[in-house]
Design an enzyme around this catalytic site. Sequence first.
Site, short mmCIF file in Angstrom:
data_model
loop_
_atom_site.label_atom_id
_atom_site.label_comp_id
_atom_site.label_asym_id
_atom_site.label_seq_id
_atom_site.Cartn_x
_atom_site.Cartn_y
_atom_site.Cartn_z
CD GLU A 92 52.22 -25.08 26.56
OE1 GLU A 92 51.24 -24.92 25.78
OE2 GLU A 92 52.97 -26.06 26.56
CE LYS A 123 44.78 -34.65 36.93
NZ LYS A 123 44.81 -35.71 35.88
CD GLU A 133 44.51 -26.57 20.86
OE1 GLU A 133 43.94 -26.68 21.97
OE2 GLU A 133 45.73 -26.36 20.74
P1 NAI Z 1 42.18 -30.97 29.72
O1 NAI Z 1 42.61 -29.54 29.80
O2 NAI Z 1 40.84 -31.32 30.26
O3 NAI Z 1 43.25 -31.90 30.50
C1 NAI Z 1 44.58 -31.59 30.78
C2 NAI Z 1 44.91 -31.95 32.23
O4 NAI Z 1 44.10 -31.18 33.09
C3 NAI Z 1 44.64 -33.41 32.59
O5 NAI Z 1 45.59 -33.85 33.52
C4 NAI Z 1 43.26 -33.33 33.26
O6 NAI Z 1 43.01 -34.38 34.14
C5 NAI Z 1 43.38 -32.01 34.00
N1 NAI Z 1 42.11 -31.35 34.30
C6 NAI Z 1 40.94 -31.41 33.60
N2 NAI Z 1 39.99 -30.68 34.20
C7 NAI Z 1 40.56 -30.14 35.32
C8 NAI Z 1 40.09 -29.28 36.35
N3 NAI Z 1 38.84 -28.83 36.38
N4 NAI Z 1 40.96 -28.92 37.33
C9 NAI Z 1 42.23 -29.34 37.33
N5 NAI Z 1 42.72 -30.17 36.38
C10 NAI Z 1 41.90 -30.56 35.39
O7 NAI Z 1 42.31 -31.42 28.22
P2 NAI Z 1 41.58 -32.67 27.49
O8 NAI Z 1 40.16 -32.73 27.90
O9 NAI Z 1 42.41 -33.87 27.66
O10 NAI Z 1 41.68 -32.21 25.96
C11 NAI Z 1 40.73 -31.27 25.45
C12 NAI Z 1 41.41 -30.30 24.53
O11 NAI Z 1 42.38 -29.55 25.25
C13 NAI Z 1 42.19 -30.90 23.37
O12 NAI Z 1 41.36 -31.20 22.29
C14 NAI Z 1 43.13 -29.77 23.05
O13 NAI Z 1 42.47 -28.82 22.26
C15 NAI Z 1 43.44 -29.16 24.41
N6 NAI Z 1 44.72 -29.65 24.96
C16 NAI Z 1 45.82 -28.85 24.89
C17 NAI Z 1 47.04 -29.31 25.33
C18 NAI Z 1 48.26 -28.48 25.26
O14 NAI Z 1 49.35 -29.01 25.12
N7 NAI Z 1 48.16 -27.18 25.40
C19 NAI Z 1 47.21 -30.67 25.86
C20 NAI Z 1 45.97 -31.42 25.95
C21 NAI Z 1 44.79 -30.91 25.49
#
Ligand code: NAI
Length: 503
Positions: A272, A197, A405
Amino acid sequence: MQAAAAATANTNIDPAVREFLGRRMKMLIDGKWVDSVSGKTFQTIDPSTEESLAEIPDGNAEDVDRAVRAARRAFESGPWASMSASERGRAIWKLADLIEQHAEEFAQLETLDNGKPLSVARAADIPLVVDHFRYYAGWATKVEGETIPVSAPGMLAYTLREPVGVVGQIIPWNFPLLMLAWKLGAALACGNTVVLKPAEQTPLSALRFGELLDDAGIPPGVVNIVTGFGETAGAPIVDHPGIDKIAFTGSTEVGKSIMSAASKTLKRVSLELGGKSPNIVFADADLDEAAAGAAAAIYFNHGQCCCAGSRLFIEQKAYDKVMPKLIEYSEKISLGPGMDPATQMGPLVSSEQFTRVTGFLTAGQKEGATVATGGGRPSRFDKGYFVAPTVFTDVRPDMKVVREEIFGPVVCAIPFKDPEDVVRAGNETTYGLAAAVWTRDIGKAHRAARLLKAGTVWINCYNQFDAAAPFGGYKQSGFGREMGKAALDLYTQIKTVWVNTGA
Ligand code: NAI
Ligand code: MG
């Protein structure tokens, strides 16, 4: 000014990208392009114009279920299950060739969907993706078991390294195609099948990638791509009993919820997650290089990097030399739409991230931090999620901007007096993804590398990546290592076979 820039941007769009964006987007399940079961769609946005680029299928649990069943069939029987390791390696290599042939299209899709400068997508994202698949193509034939010198007489014991099965991979939006490659390369080399996804903010490059699988000789059902939101398409992947392992990159908050949800079916999990990486400049460093390195450490990808050097520790004696340079770099960066060739930094990915990052800017000032430069969206932009490169000074360890972060182009500069104590201060975080030290003293550099609690330590450099070099977190930055030989552990399980030789 901005209208002119946007017009330049538009004239540069590759005809193949235009044609792709004009199509009706579908998801890839069992080798077929399908609508979501619900028929619902959502829009993916160009963050520099805030305009819609395409309508994307809004997948849900039913779509996920179809994808998991297809992946299970492809894993248990059919061409993938019987493919030799060398054929698998050749298919992955072919995939790399095809991505390389379409490199410009992929670079433009990344820029339009994510906002990053086209020059960066061309020079970093896409070449790293190609290298990554080539690297794991080589591993397909090198996933080996061992013979074990057991004590029982006449017994031969050996191990097989087998694929884990059907893997659910959930990826973020900061490096859309590269995160896909980090997940798929090792999974495919080891013979797994996948339900992937992409992030809802940046699904385009994954969908274009899906169109290359058939030409690469990867059979239907081996890679299924379900688009949609985290709660409605991501969570059903985590919950599905037909998935054997989850690999996730994203926020620590969602990582925690995934780990807890995966416990119900005891899935393997690799995570990660976020970071708050310390970047430590000692006074004996090459201060010009360190200042340039500090700017690159935080501003690369607009600070939207899990390993961004967001806490910059500068030895007091060097503070007045490094800071003016850092501020000069910050103010010289040209901010604009990613498709504009003059742009060095694009917008943040989404309105949510814009609100989140600017919220940190307000919170920092409320807590008493000083904005030395930057501080929000420059007034010349009336749209687009642009945030100026920002340096906070006068920060304290208990401030939100130092602890959490931010995931934007915002660095906290922190002077230190005691070189013996700075590593302790650097480790004062719940995260542990990366760290860096700048010094000419080789002993000091290696001592710090040993003491820093982080999955990667850079010495006199930052943001170095290679498909062969493992990457992953200590502490709440997650666990499991992607890239390098280490990633094979994530995607294989060991079977021990005992043979009575009758001797
Ligand atoms: P997120 O963790 O919500 O999204 C990342 C992925 O997880 C997306 O594909 C999303 O659709 C999916 N996702 C979200 N909720 C889920 C759930 N309950 N079950 C399964 N999959 C789920 O991150 P978001 O909201 O885009 O960004 C928020 C913060 O997360 C950012 O400000 C940053 O601090 C952090 N982040 C860290 C990343 C990294 O590379 N470690 C990448 C993106 C965000
Ligand atoms: Mg989220």
